[in-house]
Design a protein around this motif. Structure first.
Motif, PDB file in Angstrom:
ATOM      1  N   THR A   4       0.851  -1.188   0.000  1.00 41.62           N
ATOM      2  CA  THR A   4       0.000   0.000   0.000  1.00 41.62           C
ATOM      3  C   THR A   4       0.883   1.232   0.000  1.00 41.62           C
ATOM      4  OG1 THR A   4      -0.097   0.001   2.401  1.00 41.62           O
ATOM      5  CG2 THR A   4      -1.865  -1.143   1.263  1.00 41.62           C
ATOM      6  N   MET A  20      -3.524   4.139  -0.412  1.00 42.76           N
ATOM      7  CA  MET A  20      -3.992   3.551  -1.657  1.00 42.76           C
ATOM      8  C   MET A  20      -3.813   2.041  -1.548  1.00 42.76           C
ATOM      9  SD  MET A  20      -2.911   4.565  -5.527  1.00 42.76           S
ATOM     10  CE  MET A  20      -1.243   3.972  -5.416  1.00 42.76           C
ATOM     11  N   GLY A  21      -4.918   1.316  -1.700  1.00 42.29           N
ATOM     12  CA  GLY A  21      -4.901  -0.121  -1.483  1.00 42.29           C
ATOM     13  C   GLY A  21      -4.790  -0.930  -2.763  1.00 42.29           C
ATOM     14  N   ASP A  22      -5.336  -2.109  -2.704  1.00 43.32           N
ATOM     15  CA  ASP A  22      -5.247  -3.060  -3.804  1.00 43.32           C
ATOM     16  C   ASP A  22      -6.173  -2.671  -4.951  1.00 43.32           C
ATOM     17  OD1 ASP A  22      -3.535  -4.596  -2.260  1.00 43.32           O
ATOM     18  OD2 ASP A  22      -5.198  -5.702  -1.334  1.00 43.32           O
ATOM     19  N   GLN A  24      -8.976  -3.309  -7.686  1.00 47.19           N
ATOM     20  CA  GLN A  24     -10.182  -4.133  -7.732  1.00 47.19           C
ATOM     21  C   GLN A  24     -10.281  -4.829  -9.091  1.00 47.19           C
ATOM     22  OE1 GLN A  24     -12.153  -4.447  -4.976  1.00 47.19           O
ATOM     23  NE2 GLN A  24     -10.590  -3.190  -3.991  1.00 47.19           N
ATOM     24  N   ILE A  29      -9.144   1.406  -7.969  1.00 42.83           N
ATOM     25  CA  ILE A  29      -8.194   1.250  -6.863  1.00 42.83           C
ATOM     26  C   ILE A  29      -8.866   1.722  -5.581  1.00 42.83           C
ATOM     27  CG2 ILE A  29      -6.006   2.029  -5.901  1.00 42.83           C
ATOM     28  CD1 ILE A  29      -4.960   2.257  -8.721  1.00 42.83           C
ATOM     29  N   THR A  30      -8.700   0.969  -4.497  1.00 35.46           N
ATOM     30  CA  THR A  30      -9.273   1.330  -3.203  1.00 35.46           C
ATOM     31  C   THR A  30      -8.463   2.463  -2.589  1.00 35.46           C
ATOM     32  OG1 THR A  30      -9.902  -0.965  -2.886  1.00 35.46           O
ATOM     33  CG2 THR A  30      -9.950   0.443  -0.951  1.00 35.46           C
ATOM     34  N   LEU A  31      -9.141   3.496  -2.130  1.00 33.41           N
ATOM     35  CA  LEU A  31      -8.495   4.642  -1.511  1.00 33.41           C
ATOM     36  C   LEU A  31      -9.136   4.863  -0.144  1.00 33.41           C
ATOM     37  CD1 LEU A  31      -6.398   6.871  -2.258  1.00 33.41           C
ATOM     38  CD2 LEU A  31      -8.363   8.303  -2.782  1.00 33.41           C
ATOM     39  N   HIS A  32      -8.335   4.786   0.917  1.00 34.36           N
ATOM     40  CA  HIS A  32      -8.823   5.003   2.282  1.00 34.36           C
ATOM     41  C   HIS A  32      -8.326   6.364   2.761  1.00 34.36           C
ATOM     42  CE1 HIS A  32     -10.133   0.853   2.802  1.00 34.36           C
ATOM     43  NE2 HIS A  32      -9.004   0.494   2.199  1.00 34.36           N
TER      44      HIS A  32
END
Length: 81
Positions: A4, A20-22, A24, A29-32
């Motif tokens: 990440t 910024m994650g994995d 999909q 892209i997953t953003l937390h």
């Protein structure tokens, strides 16, 4: 192995953490995002407490339980007969 990517924006009023994650399966892209208000004031408060402790140790009048000096000398005692 996926990793990440993270970013931190620090300020006096708030801290913003973005991760910024994995990716999909759809290509997105997953953003937390986390917003931590007044997080730096924890450090500022501890510094103020440390300075207050140093101030209290610097002067004898501020110490708890410090003996008070007598202004007049104690009277001389006569020996018992």
């Amino acid at each position: 192995m996926p990793t990440t990517e993270a970013a931190i924006d620090m300020g006096l009023a708030r801290d913003v953490y973005i991760s910024m994650g994995d990716p999909q399966p759809s290509g997105a892209i997953t953003l937390h995002t986390w917003i931590k208000p007044l997080a730096n004031w924890i450090w500022i408060g501890s510094i103020v407490m440390a300075l207050g402790g140093c101030l209290s140790l610097s002067d004898r009048r501020f110490r708890v339980g410090a003996p008070v000096r007598r202004r007049t000398p104690a009277p001389l005692r006569q020996p018992a007969e």
